[in-house]
Design an enzyme around this catalytic site. Structure first.
Site, PDB file in Angstrom:
ATOM      1  N   SER A 140      53.732  14.544  13.229  1.00 40.98           N
ATOM      2  CA  SER A 140      54.877  14.040  13.976  1.00 40.98           C
ATOM      3  C   SER A 140      54.609  12.638  14.528  1.00 40.98           C
ATOM      4  O   SER A 140      55.484  11.770  14.523  1.00 40.98           O
ATOM      5  CB  SER A 140      55.203  15.074  15.061  1.00 40.98           C
ATOM      6  OG  SER A 140      55.643  14.496  16.215  1.00 40.98           O
ATOM      7  N   GLU A 168      68.243  20.442  22.888  1.00 43.40           N
ATOM      8  CA  GLU A 168      67.667  21.342  21.892  1.00 43.40           C
ATOM      9  C   GLU A 168      67.136  22.592  22.596  1.00 43.40           C
ATOM     10  O   GLU A 168      66.319  23.324  22.057  1.00 43.40           O
ATOM     11  CB  GLU A 168      66.582  20.648  21.064  1.00 43.40           C
ATOM     12  CG  GLU A 168      65.441  20.065  21.867  1.00 43.40           C
ATOM     13  CD  GLU A 168      64.386  19.397  21.003  1.00 43.40           C
ATOM     14  OE1 GLU A 168      63.819  20.077  20.137  1.00 43.40           O
ATOM     15  OE2 GLU A 168      64.135  18.193  21.212  1.00 43.40           O
ATOM     16  N   SER A 170      62.719  14.702  15.974  1.00 42.69           N
ATOM     17  CA  SER A 170      61.987  15.279  14.849  1.00 42.69           C
ATOM     18  C   SER A 170      62.952  15.921  13.875  1.00 42.69           C
ATOM     19  O   SER A 170      64.034  16.359  14.233  1.00 42.69           O
ATOM     20  CB  SER A 170      60.993  16.329  15.352  1.00 42.69           C
ATOM     21  OG  SER A 170      59.952  15.701  16.051  1.00 42.69           O
ATOM     22  N   HIS A 177      61.531   6.479  22.889  1.00 40.01           N
ATOM     23  CA  HIS A 177      61.476   7.932  23.085  1.00 40.01           C
ATOM     24  C   HIS A 177      60.033   8.281  23.441  1.00 40.01           C
ATOM     25  O   HIS A 177      59.101   7.842  22.768  1.00 40.01           O
ATOM     26  CB  HIS A 177      61.902   8.661  21.797  1.00 40.01           C
ATOM     27  CG  HIS A 177      61.537  10.111  21.819  1.00 40.01           C
ATOM     28  ND1 HIS A 177      61.922  10.950  22.840  1.00 40.01           N
ATOM     29  CD2 HIS A 177      60.796  10.869  20.966  1.00 40.01           C
ATOM     30  CE1 HIS A 177      61.447  12.163  22.608  1.00 40.01           C
ATOM     31  NE2 HIS A 177      60.764  12.138  21.475  1.00 40.01           N
ATOM     32  N   CYS A 213      65.106  15.494  19.609  1.00 36.75           N
ATOM     33  CA  CYS A 213      65.115  14.552  20.749  1.00 36.75           C
ATOM     34  C   CYS A 213      66.057  13.364  20.526  1.00 36.75           C
ATOM     35  O   CYS A 213      66.071  12.425  21.315  1.00 36.75           O
ATOM     36  CB  CYS A 213      63.702  14.049  21.016  1.00 36.75           C
ATOM     37  SG  CYS A 213      62.545  15.365  21.365  1.00 36.75           S
ATOM     38  N   THR A 270      52.087  18.296  26.679  1.00 33.65           N
ATOM     39  CA  THR A 270      53.256  17.439  26.439  1.00 33.65           C
ATOM     40  C   THR A 270      54.556  18.193  26.732  1.00 33.65           C
ATOM     41  O   THR A 270      55.584  17.931  26.117  1.00 33.65           O
ATOM     42  CB  THR A 270      53.250  16.849  25.008  1.00 33.65           C
ATOM     43  OG1 THR A 270      53.309  17.911  24.047  1.00 33.65           O
ATOM     44  CG2 THR A 270      52.016  16.033  24.749  1.00 33.65           C
ATOM     45  N   LYS A 292      51.748   3.734  20.616  1.00 32.59           N
ATOM     46  CA  LYS A 292      51.146   3.816  19.276  1.00 32.59           C
ATOM     47  C   LYS A 292      52.073   3.246  18.209  1.00 32.59           C
ATOM     48  O   LYS A 292      51.627   2.789  17.168  1.00 32.59           O
ATOM     49  CB  LYS A 292      50.824   5.285  18.937  1.00 32.59           C
ATOM     50  CG  LYS A 292      49.570   5.793  19.638  1.00 32.59           C
ATOM     51  CD  LYS A 292      49.564   7.306  19.750  1.00 32.59           C
ATOM     52  CE  LYS A 292      49.127   8.008  18.500  1.00 32.59           C
ATOM     53  NZ  LYS A 292      47.731   8.444  18.564  1.00 32.59           N
ATOM     54  N   ASN A 350      57.686  15.584  29.159  1.00 30.34           N
ATOM     55  CA  ASN A 350      58.644  15.501  28.065  1.00 30.34           C
ATOM     56  C   ASN A 350      60.023  15.998  28.487  1.00 30.34           C
ATOM     57  O   ASN A 350      60.154  17.110  28.994  1.00 30.34           O
ATOM     58  CB  ASN A 350      58.101  16.368  26.917  1.00 30.34           C
ATOM     59  CG  ASN A 350      58.698  16.018  25.575  1.00 30.34           C
ATOM     60  OD1 ASN A 350      59.670  15.276  25.493  1.00 30.34           O
ATOM     61  ND2 ASN A 350      58.121  16.562  24.528  1.00 30.34           N
ATOM     62  N   ASP A 394      38.435  17.378  29.136  1.00 35.45           N
ATOM     63  CA  ASP A 394      38.171  16.201  29.975  1.00 35.45           C
ATOM     64  C   ASP A 394      39.514  15.656  30.499  1.00 35.45           C
ATOM     65  O   ASP A 394      40.398  15.326  29.685  1.00 35.45           O
ATOM     66  CB  ASP A 394      37.461  15.144  29.104  1.00 35.45           C
ATOM     67  CG  ASP A 394      37.145  13.864  29.882  1.00 35.45           C
ATOM     68  OD1 ASP A 394      37.579  13.740  31.052  1.00 35.45           O
ATOM     69  OD2 ASP A 394      36.487  12.990  29.287  1.00 35.45           O
TER      70      ASP A 394
HETATM   71  N1  COA Z   1      39.246  10.298  27.084  1.00 38.30           N
HETATM   72  C1  COA Z   1      40.246   9.476  26.637  1.00 38.30           C
HETATM   73  N2  COA Z   1      40.974   9.765  25.516  1.00 38.30           N
HETATM   74  C2  COA Z   1      40.732  10.907  24.876  1.00 38.30           C
HETATM   75  C3  COA Z   1      39.723  11.808  25.297  1.00 38.30           C
HETATM   76  C4  COA Z   1      38.966  11.459  26.458  1.00 38.30           C
HETATM   77  N3  COA Z   1      37.998  12.258  26.922  1.00 38.30           N
HETATM   78  N4  COA Z   1      39.703  12.856  24.447  1.00 38.30           N
HETATM   79  C5  COA Z   1      40.676  12.616  23.515  1.00 38.30           C
HETATM   80  N5  COA Z   1      41.289  11.451  23.771  1.00 38.30           N
HETATM   81  C6  COA Z   1      42.396  10.813  23.046  1.00 38.30           C
HETATM   82  C7  COA Z   1      42.241  10.901  21.534  1.00 38.30           C
HETATM   83  O1  COA Z   1      41.407   9.871  21.044  1.00 38.30           O
HETATM   84  C8  COA Z   1      43.684  10.753  21.114  1.00 38.30           C
HETATM   85  O2  COA Z   1      44.058   9.401  21.179  1.00 38.30           O
HETATM   86  P1  COA Z   1      44.814   8.708  19.943  1.00 38.30           P
HETATM   87  O3  COA Z   1      46.046   9.543  19.689  1.00 38.30           O
HETATM   88  O4  COA Z   1      45.119   7.353  20.415  1.00 38.30           O
HETATM   89  O5  COA Z   1      43.879   8.771  18.794  1.00 38.30           O
HETATM   90  C9  COA Z   1      44.457  11.473  22.206  1.00 38.30           C
HETATM   91  O6  COA Z   1      43.555  11.569  23.318  1.00 38.30           O
HETATM   92  C10 COA Z   1      44.897  12.872  21.839  1.00 38.30           C
HETATM   93  O7  COA Z   1      43.772  13.528  21.325  1.00 38.30           O
HETATM   94  P2  COA Z   1      43.916  14.560  20.139  1.00 38.30           P
HETATM   95  O8  COA Z   1      42.586  15.047  19.754  1.00 38.30           O
HETATM   96  O9  COA Z   1      44.783  13.958  19.070  1.00 38.30           O
HETATM   97  O10 COA Z   1      44.737  15.702  20.917  1.00 38.30           O
HETATM   98  P3  COA Z   1      45.348  17.046  20.424  1.00 38.30           P
HETATM   99  O11 COA Z   1      44.802  17.509  19.142  1.00 38.30           O
HETATM  100  O12 COA Z   1      45.239  17.949  21.603  1.00 38.30           O
HETATM  101  O13 COA Z   1      46.913  16.676  20.166  1.00 38.30           O
HETATM  102  C11 COA Z   1      49.140  16.008  20.670  1.00 38.30           C
HETATM  103  C12 COA Z   1      47.665  15.913  21.055  1.00 38.30           C
HETATM  104  C13 COA Z   1      49.939  15.043  21.523  1.00 38.30           C
HETATM  105  C14 COA Z   1      49.321  15.627  19.195  1.00 38.30           C
HETATM  106  C15 COA Z   1      49.621  17.487  20.923  1.00 38.30           C
HETATM  107  O14 COA Z   1      49.590  17.736  22.303  1.00 38.30           O
HETATM  108  C16 COA Z   1      50.997  17.751  20.391  1.00 38.30           C
HETATM  109  O15 COA Z   1      51.165  18.122  19.223  1.00 38.30           O
HETATM  110  N6  COA Z   1      52.054  17.590  21.210  1.00 38.30           N
HETATM  111  C17 COA Z   1      53.429  17.688  20.776  1.00 38.30           C
HETATM  112  C18 COA Z   1      53.837  16.384  20.137  1.00 38.30           C
HETATM  113  C19 COA Z   1      55.334  16.292  19.981  1.00 38.30           C
HETATM  114  O16 COA Z   1      56.027  16.616  20.913  1.00 38.30           O
HETATM  115  N7  COA Z   1      55.829  15.881  18.809  1.00 38.30           N
HETATM  116  C20 COA Z   1      57.243  15.862  18.559  1.00 38.30           C
HETATM  117  C21 COA Z   1      57.990  14.816  19.273  1.00 38.30           C
HETATM  118  S1  COA Z   1      57.751  13.173  18.722  1.00 38.30           S
END
Ligand code: COA
Length: 389
Positions: free
Chosen positions: A206, A84, A313, A238, A116, A157, A247, A280, A34
């Protein structure tokens, strides 16, 4: 609270992003997700994509070239490149950047790494150097390519680009207040063993480490400085994806007066305008957010204190502050930055995927063509040769 604690700080500030991007609605549709998840859930609208002819060095020089005058190039004594996404295990990208930019030869050039976070260490080092040598300057560049892999959990991301900052005494934009509170914790939330093409990441973990790290450094900063959210005109975060900083900030604001909550959240939105369109930048993400805040907020004035939360990280986190100096608004580059973003080419998902998979082969001498200001022109004798237009 309106006072200027030091006179060393950010004199000039610019970012560069590659000339291609993917629209997050297109990516969501292609991945059977979605689109609201990417636009609202993660908070990203577009994602920068780099061609094979662009790397962290061309990003870095393209960002720095916008801000350096011939006088600056004579006054820079240190070039710090934080990344990095290094292109060499031995030679620092800063050495190449130094040469391409034409910085005076009797300078120090070094590359720094801690996920980062590294640009923040670079900024601190630059601050201390300039405090000791007030007639000299330091160039700090954060430059990265964030790649998690096609169809991976981290794919939405990704991104890439660079932020260049010139540090001097009597800065035109921000005075650094040298009040940094850092926190180091040996944690595996995101890492990339040497030779591994893409990072290993535990995204959810993370998130929670980031949120907890902000809470810890903020509380410690307040304890040491008797500070409060109401002292700040804005806090820049960041921003690996724009939902992340929100968050961390929202739970800490819960007990604040409504006016403080509203003000800081409105400023937060100004700080993610560019990040929503780029994705990112790893170590440049905080500083892209800072530029976005300065260039898009209409509620900032000289003397205002801005908080900055840096997170890498692994992990190192840091909270520090900077104060806007009189006339700062005249030294921003909003027109140029918006022109850069608006002139980019939107890629189809097929074109993005094939650009993503392109790799440089160092075993064969190859020539490339790219019309950008800086690009890789040639692979010759196992190294990159750059072209400056
Ligand atoms: N409409 C609106 N929001 C939606 C949605 C929809 N249809 N479907 C999902 N979401 C929201 C979820 O509720 C969630 O929100 P929340 O985090 O506030 O709870 C968000 O979208 C992400 O959903 P999630 O199921 O957690 O996504 P994911 O399993 O695909 O993971 C990341 C998302 C960001 C964790 C993943 O892309 C990732 O690991 N990225 C790398 C992160 C990173 O770089 N970390 C190191 C640096 S700090």
């Amino acid at each position: 609270m309106k006072n200027i604690e030091t006179t060393v700080g950010i004199d000039k500030l610019a970012f560069f992003v590659p000339h291609y991007y993917v629209d997050m609605t297109d990516l969501a549709i292609a991945r059977n997700v979605d689109p609201a998840k990417f636009h609202i859930g993660i908070g990203q609208d577009q994602m920068a994509v780099n061609p094979i002819t662009q790397d962290i060095i061309t990003f870095a020089t393209s960002a720095a070239d916008q801000i350096l005058s011939p006088e600056d190039k004579k006054a820079v004594d240190m070039v710090i490149v934080a990344t990095e996404s290094s292109v060499d295990e031995s030679k620092a990208s800063a050495v190449v950047v130094h040469g391409l930019l034409g910085i005076q030869p009797f300078a120090r050039s070094v590359e720094m790494k801690e996920a980062c976070y590294a640009a923040t260490a670079g900024l601190s080092l630059a601050h201390d150097f300039v405090a000791l040598h007030p007639d000299r300057k330091v160039l700090v560049i954060a430059t990265d390519i964030a790649k998690y892999g096609l169809k991976s959990g981290g794919e939405p991301t990704q991104g890439g680009g660079a932020v260049a900052m010139l540090i001097s005494s009597h800065p035109a934009i921000l005075a650094l207040n040298a009040d940094n509170v850092a926190l180091t914790q040996d944690i595996y939330d995101f890492w990339r063993p040497t030779g591994q093409a893409y990072p290993s990441v535990d995204g959810k973990f993370s998130n929670s480490v980031y949120i907890d790290a902000f809470s810890q450094v903020w509380d410690e900063y307040c304890r040491r400085n008797d500070a409060h959210f109401a002292d700040f005109s804005a806090i820049a975060f960041h921003t690996p994806y724009t939902k992340m900083g929100k968050k961390a900030l929202l739970p800490k604001l819960e007990t604040e007066p409504e006016a403080v909550q509203k003000h800081l959240m409105a400023q937060f939105e100004s700080g993610i305008v560019y990040n929503r369109r780029v994705g990112n930048l790893y170590t440049g993400s905080l500083y892209l957010s800072l530029i976005s805040l300065l260039e898009n907020s209409e509620q900032l004035s000289a003397g205002d204190k801005i908080g900055l939360f840096s997170y890498g990280s692994g992990t190192v986190a840091e909270f520090f502050t900077a104060t806007l100096v009189p006339g700062f608004e005249k030294h921003l580059r909003k027109t140029e930055h918006e022109a850069l973003l608006n002139s980019r080419v939107k890629l189809s998902i097929e074109a993005y995927e094939s650009m993503f998979e392109e790799k440089i082969d160092f075993n064969h001498n190859t020539k490339f063509a790219d019309d950008a200001a800086y690009s890789i022109e040639e692979i010759k004798d196992n190294h990159r040769i750059y072209r400056q237009k």
